[in-house]
Design a protein around this motif. Structure first.
Motif, short mmCIF file in Angstrom:
data_model
loop_
_atom_site.label_atom_id
_atom_site.label_comp_id
_atom_site.label_asym_id
_atom_site.label_seq_id
_atom_site.Cartn_x
_atom_site.Cartn_y
_atom_site.Cartn_z
N MET A 46 1.08 -1.15 0.28
CA MET A 46 0.04 0.34 0.44
C MET A 46 0.47 1.01 0.21
SD MET A 46 -2.71 -1.43 2.74
CE MET A 46 -3.85 -2.63 2.74
N ASN A 47 0.61 2.21 -0.31
CA ASN A 47 1.21 3.22 -0.76
C ASN A 47 0.84 3.86 0.50
OD1 ASN A 47 3.16 2.60 -2.77
ND2 ASN A 47 1.44 2.83 -4.85
N ASP A 48 0.05 4.44 0.75
CA ASP A 48 -0.97 5.62 1.50
C ASP A 48 -0.91 4.93 2.59
OD1 ASP A 48 -2.79 7.42 2.18
OD2 ASP A 48 -4.22 6.28 2.40
N GLN A 49 -0.05 6.12 3.49
CA GLN A 49 0.38 6.16 4.53
C GLN A 49 -0.35 5.06 5.19
OE1 GLN A 49 3.02 9.73 5.79
NE2 GLN A 49 4.90 8.84 5.20
N ASP A 50 -1.43 6.12 4.96
CA ASP A 50 -2.50 5.98 6.37
C ASP A 50 -3.55 4.21 6.42
OD1 ASP A 50 -4.90 6.68 8.44
OD2 ASP A 50 -5.94 6.61 7.05
N GLY A 51 -2.91 3.95 4.99
CA GLY A 51 -3.20 2.45 4.98
C GLY A 51 -1.53 1.84 5.02
N ASP A 52 -0.21 1.57 5.50
CA ASP A 52 0.29 0.77 5.23
C ASP A 52 0.37 0.55 6.87
OD1 ASP A 52 2.57 -0.27 5.41
OD2 ASP A 52 3.31 1.34 4.76
N TRP A 53 0.85 -0.76 7.06
CA TRP A 53 0.68 -0.74 8.17
C TRP A 53 2.43 -1.16 8.95
CZ3 TRP A 53 4.30 -5.03 9.34
CH2 TRP A 53 4.18 -5.74 8.63
N ASN A 54 3.05 -1.23 8.25
CA ASN A 54 4.70 -1.23 7.92
C ASN A 54 4.59 0.61 8.79
OD1 ASN A 54 6.04 -3.22 7.60
ND2 ASN A 54 5.45 -3.26 5.82
N TYR A 55 4.34 1.67 8.66
CA TYR A 55 4.45 3.59 8.74
C TYR A 55 3.51 3.28 10.01
CZ TYR A 55 2.41 7.51 8.98
OH TYR A 55 2.46 9.16 9.91
N HIS A 56 2.46 2.06 10.32
CA HIS A 56 1.84 2.36 11.52
C HIS A 56 3.09 1.91 13.03
CE1 HIS A 56 -1.64 4.82 10.74
NE2 HIS A 56 -1.79 4.22 9.73
N VAL A 108 -2.30 2.55 16.67
CA VAL A 108 -2.63 1.38 17.60
C VAL A 108 -3.84 0.60 17.32
CG1 VAL A 108 -3.33 0.10 19.55
CG2 VAL A 108 -1.52 1.16 19.77
N LYS A 109 -4.81 1.57 16.97
CA LYS A 109 -6.31 1.35 16.53
C LYS A 109 -5.96 0.91 14.92
CE LYS A 109 -9.00 4.99 19.74
NZ LYS A 109 -9.66 5.51 19.35
N LYS A 110 -4.96 1.73 14.02
CA LYS A 110 -4.79 0.90 12.75
C LYS A 110 -4.51 -0.48 12.34
CE LYS A 110 -6.30 4.54 10.35
NZ LYS A 110 -7.15 4.76 9.05
N LEU A 111 -3.27 -0.67 13.24
CA LEU A 111 -2.58 -1.44 13.18
C LEU A 111 -3.55 -2.65 13.96
CD1 LEU A 111 0.34 -0.96 14.70
CD2 LEU A 111 0.05 -1.58 12.63
N HIS A 112 -5.26 -2.41 14.85
CA HIS A 112 -5.44 -3.32 15.36
C HIS A 112 -6.79 -3.55 14.01
CE1 HIS A 112 -9.93 -4.29 17.68
NE2 HIS A 112 -8.79 -5.14 18.07
N GLY A 113 -7.45 -2.38 13.54
CA GLY A 113 -8.10 -2.86 12.32
C GLY A 113 -7.27 -3.65 11.05
N PHE A 114 -5.98 -3.49 10.84
CA PHE A 114 -5.16 -4.13 9.46
C PHE A 114 -5.18 -5.75 10.36
CE2 PHE A 114 -2.67 -0.57 8.73
CZ PHE A 114 -3.22 -0.02 8.11
N CYS A 115 -4.93 -5.81 11.19
CA CYS A 115 -5.26 -7.72 12.39
C CYS A 115 -6.87 -8.61 12.06
CB CYS A 115 -4.65 -7.55 13.29
SG CYS A 115 -3.11 -6.67 13.75
N GLU A 129 -7.16 -9.20 8.28
CA GLU A 129 -6.05 -9.21 7.56
C GLU A 129 -6.40 -10.57 8.38
OE1 GLU A 129 -4.53 -9.51 4.55
OE2 GLU A 129 -5.32 -6.93 4.13
N ASN A 130 -7.26 -11.40 9.31
CA ASN A 130 -6.94 -12.42 9.96
C ASN A 130 -5.29 -13.25 9.71
OD1 ASN A 130 -8.27 -13.53 12.34
ND2 ASN A 130 -9.76 -14.80 9.62
N SER A 131 -4.55 -12.28 10.52
CA SER A 131 -3.20 -13.17 9.62
C SER A 131 -2.56 -13.77 11.02
CB SER A 131 -2.45 -12.67 8.96
OG SER A 131 -0.88 -12.63 8.89
N ASP A 132 -1.96 -14.54 11.08
CA ASP A 132 -1.01 -14.55 12.74
C ASP A 132 -0.28 -14.26 12.74
OD1 ASP A 132 -3.43 -16.25 13.22
OD2 ASP A 132 -2.96 -18.29 13.50
N ASP A 133 0.24 -14.23 11.38
CA ASP A 133 2.27 -13.94 11.11
C ASP A 133 2.05 -12.02 11.38
OD1 ASP A 133 3.18 -16.50 10.60
OD2 ASP A 133 2.99 -15.89 8.52
N LEU A 134 0.77 -11.87 10.72
CA LEU A 134 0.44 -10.05 11.08
C LEU A 134 0.74 -9.42 12.91
CD1 LEU A 134 0.73 -7.46 10.32
CD2 LEU A 134 -1.60 -7.80 9.70
N VAL A 135 -0.02 -10.39 13.21
CA VAL A 135 -0.37 -10.26 14.72
C VAL A 135 0.72 -10.45 15.37
CG1 VAL A 135 -1.45 -11.25 16.59
CG2 VAL A 135 -3.00 -11.14 14.36
#
Length: 325
Positions: A1-11, A35-42, A45-51
């Motif tokens: 994702m290029n948008d910073q707001d949607g990039d979990w790496n950025y957060h 924290v809220k954005k990363l919670h939303g990404f998790c 994605e429902n990904s154990d690796d991301l969590v």
């Protein structure tokens, strides 16, 4: 994702920088948003690796925020950030083998006990407890009943805005270990308001009530010990003011007054011995009864009957179901 707001790496970088920084994480609004954005990404994605990648940084921010809680009565509120992190722990703790129980108790003991008078924190706490009520009662059945004195302080101070929310939470405070001590605590709500308002007047307008109570409780232990020793050797009772007691400032708090300490406690310690002799509180009650009632006192007089109605309904229902046997 290029948008910073949607990039979990950025957060995640924001949290990583905050965990390494010497400043309080709660002082940076972007940390809460991340924290809220990363919670939303998790959740998305429902990904154990991301969590698993996000959890260590969120946990570090939680620990840093808790460590920054001091005896100071002012400063940046930590409650909203800690609640957001607790929601992450409850939703994804199983994936990373995180037991949320110590974190929840840390929040109640170290944060909410100081920030219950903060309207935003009080409202967010009620929303958190409502959203997670089933999970909390199933996985941590003694949590709410243990901290019912603290939650009563929260609602006594914020009833007008949180009436409907708290009535949804209140049945969860009733358990085999709390239904007896909870009853007199409901009856004591007007006295609790008197004590809280007395603390507020004593501590000044720029202070949090909870922070002032924490200071009182911290300083009370040695004074209580000295008072008990004096009682044992001289026969005087705790709270005796001597001949010049009437000249004392009515706004000061006697930290050795056992009834004040009983009213202002945070946790359920069972059906404790009642300390009925309290010259300081008697004077405060007389002043409250003879003077104009505060809006908070008026609200409290509406609280008690409603809470008692729910209390008896739940207690009788559970007694019939043999839950208290």
């Amino acid at each position: 994702m290029n948008d910073q707001d949607g990039d979990w790496n950025y957060h995640l970088r924001i949290l990583s920088n905050s965990a390494r920084d010497s400043t309080d994480p709660a002082s940076d609004p972007s940390v809460l948003q991340s924290v809220k954005k990363l919670h939303g990404f998790c959740k998305l994605e429902n990904s154990d690796d991301l969590v698993a990648r996000i959890y260590p940084q969120i946990n570090k921010v939680f620990q840093r925020s808790v460590a920054s809680l001091t005896q100071s009565e002012t400063g940046t509120s930590k409650g909203l950030l800690l609640l957001a992190i607790l929601q992450f722990f409850l939703d994804f703790g199983d994936m990373v083998l995180h037991d949320a129980d110590p974190s929840l108790r840390t929040f109640f003991r170290s944060c909410l006990s100081r920030e219950f008078s903060d309207a935003a924190v009080a409202e967010a706490t009620c929303e958190f407890l409502i959203e997670n009520k089933r999970k909390l009662l199933a996985s941590f059945p003694n949590l709410l009943s243990q901290f019912f004195p603290l939650l009563l302080k929260l609602i006594a101070w914020n009833w007008e805005k949180l009436e409907k929310s708290f009535l949804k939470i209140f049945p969860g405070l009733i358990s085999p270990g709390s239904f007896l001590p909870l009853f007199p605590s409901i009856l004591d709500l007007p006295m609790l308001v008197v004590a809280l308002e007395k603390v507020k007047r004593s501590s000044g307008s720029g202070s949090r009530v909870g922070g002032s109570i924490a200071s009182i409780q911290k300083s009370a232990a040695p004074e209580m010990l000295l008072a008990l020793m004096d009682e044992a050797y001289t026969g005087s009772t705790i709270g005796d003011g001597g001949d010049d007691s009437e000249s004392e400032d009515n706004n000061t708090i006697d930290v050795a007054d056992p009834l004040f300490l009983e009213l202002l406690k945070d946790e359920n310690d069972g059906l404790a011995e009642r300390h009925l002799a309290s010259p300081a509180l008697n004077a405060a009650l007389q002043a409250a009864a003879s003077g104009p009632w505060s809006e908070r006192m008026k609200q409290t007089l509406k609280i008690a009957p409603r809470l008692l109605d729910v209390y008896f309904s739940v207690t009788l229902r559970d007694a019939n179901d043999c839950k208290f046997i």
